[in-house]
Design a protein around this motif. Structure first.
Motif, PDB file in Angstrom:
ATOM      1  N   ALA A 145       0.839  -1.193   0.000  1.00 54.07           N
ATOM      2  CA  ALA A 145       0.000   0.000   0.000  1.00 54.07           C
ATOM      3  C   ALA A 145       0.868   1.233   0.000  1.00 54.07           C
ATOM      4  O   ALA A 145       1.932   1.268   0.604  1.00 54.07           O
ATOM      5  N   VAL A 146       0.401   2.261  -0.681  1.00 58.20           N
ATOM      6  CA  VAL A 146       1.047   3.555  -0.618  1.00 58.20           C
ATOM      7  C   VAL A 146       0.418   4.323   0.528  1.00 58.20           C
ATOM      8  O   VAL A 146      -0.775   4.616   0.503  1.00 58.20           O
ATOM      9  N   ALA A 147       1.176   4.631   1.557  1.00 55.83           N
ATOM     10  CA  ALA A 147       0.645   5.384   2.698  1.00 55.83           C
ATOM     11  C   ALA A 147       0.699   6.850   2.345  1.00 55.83           C
ATOM     12  O   ALA A 147       1.737   7.489   2.449  1.00 55.83           O
ATOM     13  N   LEU A 148      -0.414   7.379   1.906  1.00 57.74           N
ATOM     14  CA  LEU A 148      -0.448   8.737   1.390  1.00 57.74           C
ATOM     15  C   LEU A 148      -0.774   9.709   2.504  1.00 57.74           C
ATOM     16  O   LEU A 148      -1.912   9.819   2.929  1.00 57.74           O
ATOM     17  N   MET A 173      -5.762   8.782  10.798  1.00 57.53           N
ATOM     18  CA  MET A 173      -6.335   8.583   9.477  1.00 57.53           C
ATOM     19  C   MET A 173      -6.077   7.139   9.050  1.00 57.53           C
ATOM     20  O   MET A 173      -4.919   6.726   8.945  1.00 57.53           O
ATOM     21  N   SER A 174      -7.134   6.383   8.825  1.00 61.55           N
ATOM     22  CA  SER A 174      -6.954   4.961   8.524  1.00 61.55           C
ATOM     23  C   SER A 174      -7.785   4.490   7.349  1.00 61.55           C
ATOM     24  O   SER A 174      -7.939   3.288   7.131  1.00 61.55           O
ATOM     25  N   ALA A 184      -3.756   2.284  -1.276  1.00 61.71           N
ATOM     26  CA  ALA A 184      -3.413   3.508  -0.549  1.00 61.71           C
ATOM     27  C   ALA A 184      -4.012   3.425   0.841  1.00 61.71           C
ATOM     28  O   ALA A 184      -5.111   2.901   1.023  1.00 61.71           O
ATOM     29  N   ALA A 185      -3.270   3.921   1.826  1.00 57.94           N
ATOM     30  CA  ALA A 185      -3.706   3.845   3.222  1.00 57.94           C
ATOM     31  C   ALA A 185      -3.495   5.194   3.901  1.00 57.94           C
ATOM     32  O   ALA A 185      -3.018   6.151   3.291  1.00 57.94           O
ATOM     33  N   ASN A 186      -3.911   5.256   5.181  1.00 57.78           N
ATOM     34  CA  ASN A 186      -3.749   6.474   5.989  1.00 57.78           C
ATOM     35  C   ASN A 186      -4.486   7.661   5.374  1.00 57.78           C
ATOM     36  O   ASN A 186      -3.986   8.789   5.365  1.00 57.78           O
TER      37      ASN A 186
END
Length: 342
Positions: free
Chosen positions: A17-20, A182-183, A200-202
């Motif tokens: 996942a891309v933690a954006l 933020m999740s 994508a996460a966060n």
């Protein structure tokens, strides 16, 4: 979708996942929603018909997920319909008639879209953490996806399909202000295997999701940040290669809801709090705002829009204490699959 939209979420309670942690880059938008439109003047939609009334059991009604079926009728979900009441309906816009299509005992369905692969209607069950498919007649219900993703239950909100029929879903997770984690996530679900990949996460409670005109990137609205992110996908759509906060919406007390994209690449952003749709050019410039006529009271959201494919006939779902309604307006360009459902 949303009820009070952080309020609804609280009430209804394998690639990397891309933690954006956005915003990453500058704003693409040339204006914000609070400024005068840069292009055409504002558009006033016309009421077509009332679809639902407030349910005594749930104290509200909330229309979402408009999509045109193969029969030319407009399919809708009512997020807050109680068990046994119609949760999916179809509207004959010419005859102005509403027909029940599907219900069950537990689902809280927040979006609907037709699969380009099998032609079935796919529904996101926010409460149950499932994605359910039914025939366009509401028959043969099947659970396409359910279960935990990377150790956490899903709250699927909106969905879209790529051309091959793989699903891209927003996994909603409200941010607890003034402090909170933020999740929220964006998740891809494989058409054949049902395997879920977190792209994508966060994220601050992602909601609307649509592919851009080229199909190489996603527009994702963030409910708890009043912005729309642009996520570029790698080959096969199994990873996000770049992402940034593209459009910052000056929503005031309103919040960004579902999205749609027309044949010119314009982005239609639904809003909760005031019944209006904000329209942006492909570069993020605010083009126009669609509103309901003055004097139409008791309406609190315009969650979503569907543009009849091949035409500029646009229909938006509008709800509030007065009930659930469909309104019509002229879109800036013709409808395509990315402006038909989700």
């Amino acid at each position: 979708m949303r009820t009070t939209r952080g309020a609804r979420a609280r009430r209804l309670t394998a690639g990397a996942a891309v933690a954006l942690t956005l915003p990453l880059a500058g704003c693409v938008a040339g204006s914000t929603a609070g400024e005068a439109p840069a292009g055409p003047s504002g558009i006033t939609a016309e009421r077509v018909l009332q679809v639902t009334s407030v349910h005594e059991e749930t104290g509200m009604t909330l229309l979402e997920g408009p999509v045109f079926g193969d029969d030319g009728k407009l399919y809708l979900v009512d997020v807050t319909a109680p068990a046994g009441d119609p949760k999916v309906m179809r509207v004959d816009l010419d005859a102005r008639e509403v027909e029940p299509v599907f219900t069950d005992s537990a689902g809280a369905y927040t979006s609907a879209q037709l699969s380009p692969y099998d032609g079935r209607l796919y529904l996101t069950d926010y409460q149950g953490g499932r994605i359910v498919s039914v025939s366009q007649d509401g028959d043969d219900p099947r659970t396409f996806f359910e279960g935990r993703v990377k150790g956490r239950a899903m709250h699927p909100d909106d969905l879209t399909f790529d051309d091959d029929g793989h699903l891209f879903v927003t996994d909603s997770s409200p941010v607890a202000y003034p402090v909170g984690t933020m999740s929220g996530r964006v998740v891809r679900i494989d058409r054949d295997t049902g395997r879920a990949t977190v792209l994508a996460a966060n994220l601050p409670n992602p909601n609307g999701i649509s592919f851009d005109l080229d199909g190489g990137a996603l527009w994702v609205s963030q409910l708890d940040a009043n912005r729309v992110d642009h996520l570029t996908l790698g080959e096969g759509g199994t990873a996000v290669t770049a992402g940034h906060a593209a459009i910052h919406v000056n929503g005031g007390t309103d919040q960004t809801d579902s999205t749609a994209v027309d044949a010119a690449g314009n982005l239609y952003q639904g809003m909760h709090g005031t019944p209006r749709i904000l329209v942006y050019a492909p570069d993020g410039t605010h083009q126009t705002t669609v509103t309901v006529p003055a004097g139409h009271e008791g309406l609190e959201s315009a969650t979503n829009v569907a543009i009849r494919p091949g035409t500029t006939d646009a229909y938006m779902t509008v709800s509030g204490p007065a009930g659930g309604f469909v309104y019509r307006f002229d879109a800036l360009a013709e409808g395509i699959r990315q402006s038909n459902g989700g």
